[in-house]
Scaffold this active site. Structure first.
Site, mmCIF file in Angstrom:
data_model
loop_
_atom_site.group_PDB
_atom_site.id
_atom_site.type_symbol
_atom_site.label_atom_id
_atom_site.label_comp_id
_atom_site.label_asym_id
_atom_site.label_seq_id
_atom_site.Cartn_x
_atom_site.Cartn_y
_atom_site.Cartn_z
ATOM 1 N N PHE A 42 0.862 -1.178 0.000
ATOM 2 C CA PHE A 42 0.000 0.000 0.000
ATOM 3 C C PHE A 42 0.898 1.226 0.000
ATOM 4 C CE2 PHE A 42 -2.887 3.014 2.253
ATOM 5 C CZ PHE A 42 -4.044 2.850 1.494
ATOM 6 N N GLY A 52 5.821 -1.037 3.244
ATOM 7 C CA GLY A 52 6.002 -2.407 3.708
ATOM 8 C C GLY A 52 5.663 -3.414 2.633
ATOM 9 N N ARG A 59 11.525 -12.444 41.724
ATOM 10 C CA ARG A 59 12.821 -11.843 42.030
ATOM 11 C C ARG A 59 12.807 -11.357 43.479
ATOM 12 N NH1 ARG A 59 18.244 -11.142 40.599
ATOM 13 N NH2 ARG A 59 18.874 -8.959 40.829
ATOM 14 N N GLU A 110 1.490 5.180 9.567
ATOM 15 C CA GLU A 110 0.048 5.451 9.467
ATOM 16 C C GLU A 110 -0.298 6.797 10.111
ATOM 17 O OE1 GLU A 110 -1.887 3.623 7.713
ATOM 18 O OE2 GLU A 110 -0.673 1.824 7.463
#
Length: 619
Positions: free
Chosen positions: A156, A198, A333, A451
């Site tokens: 795209f 991409g 931990r 985007e």
């Protein structure tokens, strides 16, 4: 929703192994299996289980800890895994239509394993494929089966080297020639090259390319999308007139081949125009169902909303993974204690709780919101693909655009900060690559940029709110939106008159208290913004100047010149002292090895159907 039964939860979710974490699980006030079933639903839990089991059982997905793949091998493996997922079809097209959340579940499940795989799959099927399905017409339906069986592989292409956020200024052109009924696709220079796309670097055979459409006479009709073949599907060699290559190694997501492309007077058929928002007749006349050019432009880019909404879910998943790692670590931990002989888990310390528990809460809250947003976005697109062009549909589109534009920054930034806090909360162990927090940080990072840059997107949301407030102040219609997200602005003056009051500490824990504070803050910031912009306008500034003239900028470059080392030491093409941004970037891209060559493994892959099996044996 009916409460899930204990039997349903037990059948879908296996018991977790015993061990040091069992003490904390025994102290929980609820059954974790029942909550998972309540939040996800039986169908989605079954889908998740089937996806995770399939990945774990196939040698193609074997983990390779301690062995770093080369860039070429990483991309080969990601491509083959993508092909495997499409071949297995864990979510069918009819499932996606029936329950849009199944799409989101598939993407995030793939991402929990490897975000490169999820991205490659998403870009090919949902971004490229859905763009053709939604923006095209009946003449483009023949491509959909080819997409599903990977006969063609897609990308795209909107962003260019010199334009990303400002899509209106894209410079790739498509001039229509009525003599041949073709569009002539052209990139005037490197600054107009499609960039960061991409799948384009090595594997895409076709691209949805956005370009400025011109009809005879030189009239520009704005940005439109075209389906363009960029490589031969059998050889992966570029098509005539197309220069296509790879941008090189990135900070993360290197299983995805981001690429660039330039077009030199490439002729494509008239039917290549994805004509849902506008078309050109054989004679060269432009036609569109939209009366408003802004509405047509918004509809042509509405696919970006799908990508942004998906990024919200992806960011949430990154945060889920990080807090899962950090909290399980913190529960086991042990450091310090009431006596020298007794140490306690670091989760018992308030400092560790303050660091991690807000992000655990954020993971739950934003996850719920992301699903709500995606479902409403799916409903909106179903209306667009029908005949709904009514006022409510237009208002819904504006509201969803504003919501998506605001939620992508919220989710990606929250995940970014949360992952970093989780890394630090795990001490030195969090810095070990094998514990994955570094990968999560690097692979979440681009969610803040692609985007739509987060800071620019927030201006889309603020612009929407300021526009609504202007209508309210001018005595217009009631402030209502289809999803009800801005209805509180109807009480704008009353909200600003409120003062905080709470009779007790317990009362402050009611959800209505922070909600009221948030609504007041939004109204206050809107009022301050309106007053500041109006003040600038009264002084003679244009709208653009009014928004920008308050920034301390004239001295910035000179101040940098004081602290910057020589170019050889700085070693950044975009940061060189000569300021030749695009020239230096182009030179750097071309210096990448094999930038314009096809993938070295493609000949073997295309010649042999047993390539997947041979790769499995080598892993």
């Amino acid at each position: 929703m009916a409460a899930p039964s204990e039997g349903d939860a037990a059948s879908l979710l296996p018991d977790l192994p015993g061990g040091p974490l069992q003490a904390y699980r025994a102290r929980a006030s609820f059954c974790w299996k029942e909550l998972a079933l309540f939040l996800e639903g039986e169908d989605m839990l079954r889908l998740k289980k089937s996806i995770f089991s399939a990945l774990e059982d196939d040698p193609l997905f074997a983990r390779s800890h301690g062995h770093e793949l080369s860039l070429e091998k990483h991309r080969e493996l990601t491509f083959l895994r993508c092909k495997w997922v499409l071949g297995r079809a864990p979510v069918r097209v009819e499932d996606m239509v029936r329950n849009p959340l199944s799409v989101l579940t598939l993407i995030t499940c793939l991402g929990t394993y490897d975000w490169s795989l999820a991205q490659k799959f998403l870009l090919h099927l949902l971004v490229f494929g859905f763009a053709i399905y939604k923006s095209g017409s009946e003449r483009h339906l023949e491509y959909l089966p080819k997409i599903l069986n990977m006969e063609i592989f897609g990308c795209f292409a909107v962003t260019e080297v010199s334009h990303g956020s400002n899509a209106k200024a894209i410079r790739t052109t498509a001039h229509y020639d009525p003599a041949t009924e073709e569009f002539i696709l052209h990139s005037p220079d490197f600054e107009a090259a499609k960039f960061w796309v991409g799948n384009m670097g090595k594997t895409a055979t076709h691209a949805v390319v956005f370009a400025q459409l011109y009809t005879p006479g030189g009239r520009c009709h704005g940005l439109h999308s075209f389906l363009v073949q960029i490589r031969n599907p059998k050889t992966l060699l570029p098509m005539p007139g197309v220069m296509v290559g790879d941008v090189g190694k990135k900070l993360g997501l290197n299983g995805v081949d981001n690429g660039f492309a330039m077009f030199h007077k490439v002729r494509i058929p008239r039917q290549a125009l994805l004509n849902q928002t506008g078309d050109v007749t054989p004679e060269g006349t432009y036609v569109t169902p939209f009366k408003d050019a802004k509405q047509r432009f918004g509809a042509s880019l509405s696919n970006l909303s799908i990508g942004r909404a998906t990024i919200v879910a992806m960011s949430v998943m990154n945060l889920k993974l990080a807090v899962s790692i950090a909290l399980r670590f913190s529960a086991t931990r042990r450091q310090f204690g009431p006596t020298d002989e007794e140490e306690v888990p670091v989760l018992e310390y308030q400092m560790q709780q303050w660091r991690l528990l807000p992000y655990l809460a954020a993971a739950y809250a934003v996850d719920h919101f992301s699903k709500w947003l995606f479902l409403n976005l799916a409903e909106f697109h179903q209306g667009l693909m029908g005949t709904d062009r009514g006022t409510r549909q237009a208002e819904l589109g504006r509201e969803i655009h504003a919501l998506v534009s605001g939620s992508k920054p919220l989710a990606s930034w929250t995940a970014q900060r949360g992952i970093q806090e989780c890394r630090e909360a795990c001490g030195g162990h969090g810095y070990l690559a094998v514990n994955r927090l570094g990968d999560l940080r690097n692979e979440n990072d681009p969610n803040c940029t692609y985007e739509g840059d987060n800071n620019v997107l927030l201006q889309q949301t603020s612009g929407y709110l300021l526009g609504l407030l202007e209508l309210r102040l001018q005595g217009g219609a009631r402030l209502e939106s289809p999803l009800g997200t801005v209805d509180f602005l109807e009480a704008y003056p009353d909200i600003l008159d409120q003062r905080f009051s709470c009779p007790s500490v317990a009362g402050c824990l009611e959800s209505s208290v922070p909600l009221a504070a948030y609504e007041w803050l939004v109204c206050y910031l809107l009022r301050e913004s309106v007053q500041k912009v109006n003040q600038e306008k009264r002084s003679g500034s244009s709208d653009f100047e009014a928004r920008n003239n308050s920034q301390l900028k004239d001295d910035a470059v000179a101040l940098v010149d004081v602290i910057a080392p020589p170019d050889f030491i700085l070693d950044s093409p975009i940061g060189r002292a000569d300021g030749e941004l695009y020239k230096n970037l182009w030179t750097a891209v071309l210096q990448e090895s094999q930038v314009l060559e096809r993938a070295s493994w493609w000949a073997e892959f295309s010649a042999s159907k047993t390539h997947v099996e041979s790769l499995k044996s080598r892993l």
